[in-house]
Motif scaffolding. Structure first.
Motif, PDB file in Angstrom:
ATOM      1  N   VAL A  98     -50.057  10.108  -1.195  1.00 28.82           N
ATOM      2  CA  VAL A  98     -50.820  10.112   0.057  1.00 28.82           C
ATOM      3  C   VAL A  98     -51.418   8.726   0.250  1.00 28.82           C
ATOM      4  O   VAL A  98     -52.166   8.233  -0.590  1.00 28.82           O
ATOM      5  N   ALA A  99     -51.029   8.077   1.360  1.00 28.58           N
ATOM      6  CA  ALA A  99     -51.522   6.723   1.642  1.00 28.58           C
ATOM      7  C   ALA A  99     -52.190   6.707   3.002  1.00 28.58           C
ATOM      8  O   ALA A  99     -51.774   7.432   3.914  1.00 28.58           O
ATOM      9  N   GLU A 100     -53.207   5.856   3.139  1.00 32.88           N
ATOM     10  CA  GLU A 100     -53.809   5.675   4.459  1.00 32.88           C
ATOM     11  C   GLU A 100     -52.893   4.804   5.315  1.00 32.88           C
ATOM     12  O   GLU A 100     -52.054   4.053   4.796  1.00 32.88           O
ATOM     13  N   ALA A 101     -53.103   4.891   6.630  1.00 32.56           N
ATOM     14  CA  ALA A 101     -52.164   4.261   7.564  1.00 32.56           C
ATOM     15  C   ALA A 101     -52.079   2.747   7.392  1.00 32.56           C
ATOM     16  O   ALA A 101     -51.031   2.140   7.603  1.00 32.56           O
ATOM     17  N   GLY A 102     -53.186   2.110   6.990  1.00 35.34           N
ATOM     18  CA  GLY A 102     -53.195   0.652   6.891  1.00 35.34           C
ATOM     19  C   GLY A 102     -52.669   0.125   5.570  1.00 35.34           C
ATOM     20  O   GLY A 102     -52.694  -1.088   5.324  1.00 35.34           O
ATOM     21  N   CYS A 103     -52.193   1.012   4.721  1.00 38.73           N
ATOM     22  CA  CYS A 103     -51.632   0.587   3.426  1.00 38.73           C
ATOM     23  C   CYS A 103     -50.356  -0.220   3.685  1.00 38.73           C
ATOM     24  O   CYS A 103     -49.466   0.226   4.414  1.00 38.73           O
ATOM     25  N   ILE A 104     -50.271  -1.410   3.086  1.00 35.72           N
ATOM     26  CA  ILE A 104     -49.068  -2.245   3.237  1.00 35.72           C
ATOM     27  C   ILE A 104     -47.902  -1.524   2.539  1.00 35.72           C
ATOM     28  O   ILE A 104     -48.067  -0.984   1.440  1.00 35.72           O
ATOM     29  N   LEU A 105     -46.743  -1.559   3.164  1.00 32.96           N
ATOM     30  CA  LEU A 105     -45.582  -0.860   2.602  1.00 32.96           C
ATOM     31  C   LEU A 105     -45.323  -1.265   1.142  1.00 32.96           C
ATOM     32  O   LEU A 105     -45.088  -0.411   0.278  1.00 32.96           O
ATOM     33  N   ALA A 106     -45.386  -2.557   0.852  1.00 31.04           N
ATOM     34  CA  ALA A 106     -45.106  -3.011  -0.526  1.00 31.04           C
ATOM     35  C   ALA A 106     -46.119  -2.424  -1.512  1.00 31.04           C
ATOM     36  O   ALA A 106     -45.778  -2.168  -2.678  1.00 31.04           O
ATOM     37  N   ASP A 107     -47.354  -2.194  -1.077  1.00 31.40           N
ATOM     38  CA  ASP A 107     -48.363  -1.599  -1.968  1.00 31.40           C
ATOM     39  C   ASP A 107     -48.023  -0.134  -2.267  1.00 31.40           C
ATOM     40  O   ASP A 107     -48.223   0.343  -3.389  1.00 31.40           O
ATOM     41  N   ALA A 108     -47.514   0.563  -1.244  1.00 39.45           N
ATOM     42  CA  ALA A 108     -47.111   1.965  -1.471  1.00 39.45           C
ATOM     43  C   ALA A 108     -45.927   2.011  -2.438  1.00 39.45           C
ATOM     44  O   ALA A 108     -45.879   2.849  -3.349  1.00 39.45           O
ATOM     45  N   PHE A 141     -40.195   6.359  -7.012  1.00 39.53           N
ATOM     46  CA  PHE A 141     -39.596   5.389  -6.094  1.00 39.53           C
ATOM     47  C   PHE A 141     -39.891   5.806  -4.660  1.00 39.53           C
ATOM     48  O   PHE A 141     -39.637   6.961  -4.295  1.00 39.53           O
ATOM     49  N   PHE A 142     -40.456   4.885  -3.879  1.00 42.82           N
ATOM     50  CA  PHE A 142     -40.591   5.145  -2.443  1.00 42.82           C
ATOM     51  C   PHE A 142     -39.551   4.268  -1.742  1.00 42.82           C
ATOM     52  O   PHE A 142     -39.605   3.046  -1.811  1.00 42.82           O
ATOM     53  N   PRO A 143     -38.579   4.883  -1.061  1.00 43.65           N
ATOM     54  CA  PRO A 143     -37.368   4.145  -0.694  1.00 43.65           C
ATOM     55  C   PRO A 143     -37.406   3.292   0.570  1.00 43.65           C
ATOM     56  O   PRO A 143     -36.498   2.490   0.767  1.00 43.65           O
ATOM     57  N   LEU A 144     -38.413   3.437   1.435  1.00 34.65           N
ATOM     58  CA  LEU A 144     -38.366   2.617   2.657  1.00 34.65           C
ATOM     59  C   LEU A 144     -38.419   1.146   2.255  1.00 34.65           C
ATOM     60  O   LEU A 144     -39.285   0.737   1.484  1.00 34.65           O
ATOM     61  N   SER A 145     -37.486   0.356   2.758  1.00 35.69           N
ATOM     62  CA  SER A 145     -37.415  -1.058   2.361  1.00 35.69           C
ATOM     63  C   SER A 145     -36.977  -1.900   3.556  1.00 35.69           C
ATOM     64  O   SER A 145     -35.890  -1.709   4.100  1.00 35.69           O
ATOM     65  N   LEU A 146     -37.843  -2.820   3.972  1.00 36.71           N
ATOM     66  CA  LEU A 146     -37.584  -3.678   5.140  1.00 36.71           C
ATOM     67  C   LEU A 146     -37.896  -5.121   4.786  1.00 36.71           C
ATOM     68  O   LEU A 146     -38.713  -5.376   3.902  1.00 36.71           O
ATOM     69  N   GLY A 147     -37.315  -6.052   5.530  1.00 36.30           N
ATOM     70  CA  GLY A 147     -37.626  -7.464   5.318  1.00 36.30           C
ATOM     71  C   GLY A 147     -39.109  -7.764   5.504  1.00 36.30           C
ATOM     72  O   GLY A 147     -39.627  -8.741   4.962  1.00 36.30           O
ATOM     73  N   SER A 148     -39.816  -6.928   6.263  1.00 31.75           N
ATOM     74  CA  SER A 148     -41.233  -7.166   6.560  1.00 31.75           C
ATOM     75  C   SER A 148     -42.162  -6.404   5.622  1.00 31.75           C
ATOM     76  O   SER A 148     -43.360  -6.285   5.903  1.00 31.75           O
ATOM     77  N   GLN A 149     -41.651  -5.876   4.512  1.00 31.00           N
ATOM     78  CA  GLN A 149     -42.447  -4.940   3.714  1.00 31.00           C
ATOM     79  C   GLN A 149     -43.718  -5.529   3.103  1.00 31.00           C
ATOM     80  O   GLN A 149     -44.637  -4.793   2.760  1.00 31.00           O
ATOM     81  N   GLY A 150     -43.813  -6.851   3.040  1.00 29.72           N
ATOM     82  CA  GLY A 150     -45.038  -7.480   2.517  1.00 29.72           C
ATOM     83  C   GLY A 150     -46.170  -7.462   3.531  1.00 29.72           C
ATOM     84  O   GLY A 150     -47.321  -7.749   3.172  1.00 29.72           O
ATOM     85  N   SER A 151     -45.897  -7.153   4.795  1.00 31.26           N
ATOM     86  CA  SER A 151     -46.989  -7.117   5.776  1.00 31.26           C
ATOM     87  C   SER A 151     -47.013  -5.888   6.677  1.00 31.26           C
ATOM     88  O   SER A 151     -48.062  -5.555   7.221  1.00 31.26           O
ATOM     89  N   CYS A 152     -45.886  -5.192   6.856  1.00 34.62           N
ATOM     90  CA  CYS A 152     -45.952  -4.006   7.719  1.00 34.62           C
ATOM     91  C   CYS A 152     -46.707  -2.892   6.989  1.00 34.62           C
ATOM     92  O   CYS A 152     -46.831  -2.910   5.775  1.00 34.62           O
ATOM     93  N   GLN A 153     -47.220  -1.944   7.765  1.00 35.79           N
ATOM     94  CA  GLN A 153     -48.074  -0.900   7.196  1.00 35.79           C
ATOM     95  C   GLN A 153     -47.429   0.486   7.361  1.00 35.79           C
ATOM     96  O   GLN A 153     -46.635   0.703   8.280  1.00 35.79           O
ATOM     97  N   ILE A 154     -47.851   1.398   6.511  1.00 41.33           N
ATOM     98  CA  ILE A 154     -47.316   2.770   6.550  1.00 41.33           C
ATOM     99  C   ILE A 154     -47.476   3.380   7.950  1.00 41.33           C
ATOM    100  O   ILE A 154     -46.543   3.988   8.480  1.00 41.33           O
ATOM    101  N   GLY A 155     -48.632   3.180   8.579  1.00 47.18           N
ATOM    102  CA  GLY A 155     -48.855   3.752   9.917  1.00 47.18           C
ATOM    103  C   GLY A 155     -47.887   3.172  10.937  1.00 47.18           C
ATOM    104  O   GLY A 155     -47.373   3.892  11.808  1.00 47.18           O
ATOM    105  N   GLY A 156     -47.610   1.871  10.835  1.00 45.55           N
ATOM    106  CA  GLY A 156     -46.636   1.232  11.733  1.00 45.55           C
ATOM    107  C   GLY A 156     -45.229   1.726  11.435  1.00 45.55           C
ATOM    108  O   GLY A 156     -44.435   1.971  12.341  1.00 45.55           O
ATOM    109  N   ASN A 157     -44.918   1.904  10.157  1.00 46.64           N
ATOM    110  CA  ASN A 157     -43.595   2.423   9.772  1.00 46.64           C
ATOM    111  C   ASN A 157     -43.375   3.830  10.321  1.00 46.64           C
ATOM    112  O   ASN A 157     -42.307   4.157  10.817  1.00 46.64           O
ATOM    113  N   LEU A 158     -44.429   4.656  10.238  1.00 49.00           N
ATOM    114  CA  LEU A 158     -44.315   6.029  10.757  1.00 49.00           C
ATOM    115  C   LEU A 158     -44.185   6.007  12.276  1.00 49.00           C
ATOM    116  O   LEU A 158     -43.389   6.744  12.856  1.00 49.00           O
TER     117      LEU A 158
END
Ligand code: FAD
Ligand code: MLT
Ligand code: ZN
Length: 481
Positions: A116-126, A136-153
């Motif tokens: 369970v992650a909050e929306a502002g959690c950076i994808l790479a941190d999750a 393993f959390f499989p979502l992987s994007l070139g922007s993963q060091g700055s995009c956030q879980i809430g934006g990904n959703l």
């Protein structure tokens, strides 16, 4: 008092009310707000204040206030989106709500394979939190060091593992969402099965902040990857690439987790513009694939499976040459080449982007027909069709040819886009496979969506956001909401 420099026509008492709801230090204006007002591609520059709530409760109270005062609210995650969805308009009346302060991982449950992650959690941190729990959390994007879980959703992000694990929508178990009127929808369960009426939470996935603001999510985890085999292979054409994928899936027991198409021009641009990128093969070829097999079993013979399959493909004429990553360093080098294509394109000059999908088997014919049209009608552009071919998703981009006039090239973007997207429609494809609609593609949605689908979208919008405060003008045109 920061409101002395308030940028837009919000009434002073409304501004004072906002500060009271949020508390000190939570509202930015002037130069502090600036970085939040332009989108990643620099297509839009808006005006407005920026709120940074620290908790879901604070955010819900803020929305109740904005709803009462009819203040437009623009949720913003990592601001890496490609369609201008997280940027306010130019009126100065909208409030950007940055999720950056809601960034905690609330729970990792290895036995339930969930996090369970909050929306502002950076994808790479999750991803890291999952890894630390041997998952393993499989979502992987070139922007993963700055995009956030809430934006990904909210964009239903795709990336390079969709072939095996699905898009962000497929990785969700539960959501917590702040609604337009300030109520908090807590559907943060970690259940695998739940057939209790309409799946309300699914409506927020891919909604780009127009139906509610996601504050947290329960996400699916998978066994940790302990073994991988990666190859960079030259293929004669996209038809061979699609055939190779089909064989590799069979031969590997469906262990293919990535299968990306790379054209020659992408090698030329990345090796020219990105330090450290080298062509993995000795001779030049027209097309390549970057493919990866992965397994949670450390001793899986993936290298030999891949070598054997590529060897057979070489004999059968499906592959012309191939390099297998012999170390983690080589694997990272292959991926660097792939992930820096967008940056190399940007450094090379103006480009026109199309994020399309068609059925996987139709990819070769689509490239042939789009290529033929572009050669005839856009000779000042160079086609660079690359990406997630294993998902039928291509970034069919056109780069300004050397010496071409930038303004004249960009001036033709609309007719080129129309021709490409009409072709996509002929293939029963999508004009936005993974990047969403935002502000950029509102007109395309109106043009290509079925009237009945658009009518339903507008009706849903009215139920969730009757006053139209949530990300106004994104996905659906404001006057048509
Ligand atoms: P933002 O850009 O901040 O916002 C995107 C949209 O979501 C906006 O409409 C915003 O209002 C809304 N939003 C943000 N947070 C919330 C929330 N908590 N609640 C409700 N609405 C919210 N995308 C892919 O799909 N696949 C790729 O392979 C890919 N590769 C990329 C590579 C690079 C180098 C870059 C720069 C981008 C790439 N993207 C890719 C695009 C982008 O990273 C994704 O769309 C990502 O999911 C956006 O996340 P974000 O946090 O930056 O969202
Ligand atoms: C990618 O897959 O590289 C992105 O989605 C496309 C892009 O960044 O242009
Ligand atoms: Zn992509």
């Amino acid at each position: 008092m920061i409101f002395a420099s308030a940028p837009g026509p919000l009434e002073p008492q409304t501004l004072a009310g906002l500060e009271q709801v949020l508390g000190p230090g939570r509202l930015l204006a002037g130069p502090e707000a600036e970085p939040f007002l332009t989108d990643h591609r620099q297509l839009y520059h808006g005006r407005g204040l920026v709120a940074r709530p620290h908790t879901a409760g604070e955010l819900a109270r803020l929305l109740a206030f904005c709803n009462e005062h009819r203040i437009g609210v623009v949720p913003q995650g990592g601001n890496t989106g490609y369609c201008g969805g997280a940027t306010p308009d130019e009126s100065g009346t909208q409030l950007v709500v940055s999720l950056a302060r809601l960034s905690r991982i609330r729970q990792v449950d290895p036995l339930n394979y969930s996090l369970v992650a909050e929306a502002g959690c950076i994808l790479a941190d999750a991803q890291r939190a999952a890894e630390e729990a041997e998952r393993f959390f499989p979502l992987s994007l070139g922007s993963q060091g700055s995009c956030q879980i809430g934006g990904n959703l909210s964009t239903n992000a795709g990336g390079v593992h969709v072939l095996r694990y699905g898009m962000m929508r497929d990785l969700v178990l539960g959501l917590e969402v702040a609604l337009a009127d300030g109520r908090l929808l807590s559907s943060l369960t970690s259940l695998r099965k739940d057939n209790t009426g309409y799946d309300v939470k699914s409506l927020f996935l891919g909604a780009e902040g127009t139906l509610g603001i996601i504050t947290a999510a329960s996400l699916k985890l998978f066994p940790k990857i302990r073994c991988s085999a990666t190859a960079f292979a030259a293929v004669p054409d996209p038809r061979a690439a699609v055939q190779l994928l089909a064989r590799l899936r069979e031969a590997s027991g469906d262990r293919v987790s990535s299968f990306e198409l790379v054209p020659r021009l992408a090698i030329e641009l990345t090796t020219r513009h990105i330090p450290g990128v080298r062509d993995p093969l000795e001779a030049p070829h027209s097309w390549y694939v970057l493919c990866e097999l992965t397994s949670s079993r450390a001793a899986d013979p993936l290298d030999s499976m891949l070598t054997e399959c590529l060897g057979e493909a070489l004999q059968g004429g499906l592959v012309r040459d191939a390099a297998l990553a012999a170390s983690e360093r080589e694997r990272a080098a292959f991926w660097k080449l792939r992930e820096t294509i967008p940056e190399a394109q940007r450094l090379d000059g103006a480009s026109l982007k199309h994020d399309i999908s068609v059925p996987v088997a139709a990819i070769p014919e689509f490239i042939e027909r789009a290529g033929a049209w572009l050669r005839e009608n856009a000779p000042d552009g160079r086609l660079i069709a690359y990406g997630h071919v294993g998902d039928g998703n291509l970034h069919l981009n056109l780069n300004q040819a050397p010496g071409a006039d930038r303004a004249a090239f960009l001036a033709r973007s609309e007719p080129i886009k129309r021709a490409i997207h009409d072709l996509v429609r002929d293939f029963d494809g999508s004009f936005s496979a993974e990047h969403g609609i935002g502000r950029l593609k509102v007109g395309e949605l109106e043009h290509y969506a079925q009237p009945v689908e658009l009518a339903l979208m507008r009706a849903i919008k009215r139920v969730f956001d009757p006053r139209g405060i949530l990300n106004p003008g994104k996905v659906l045109r404001r006057d048509a909401q």
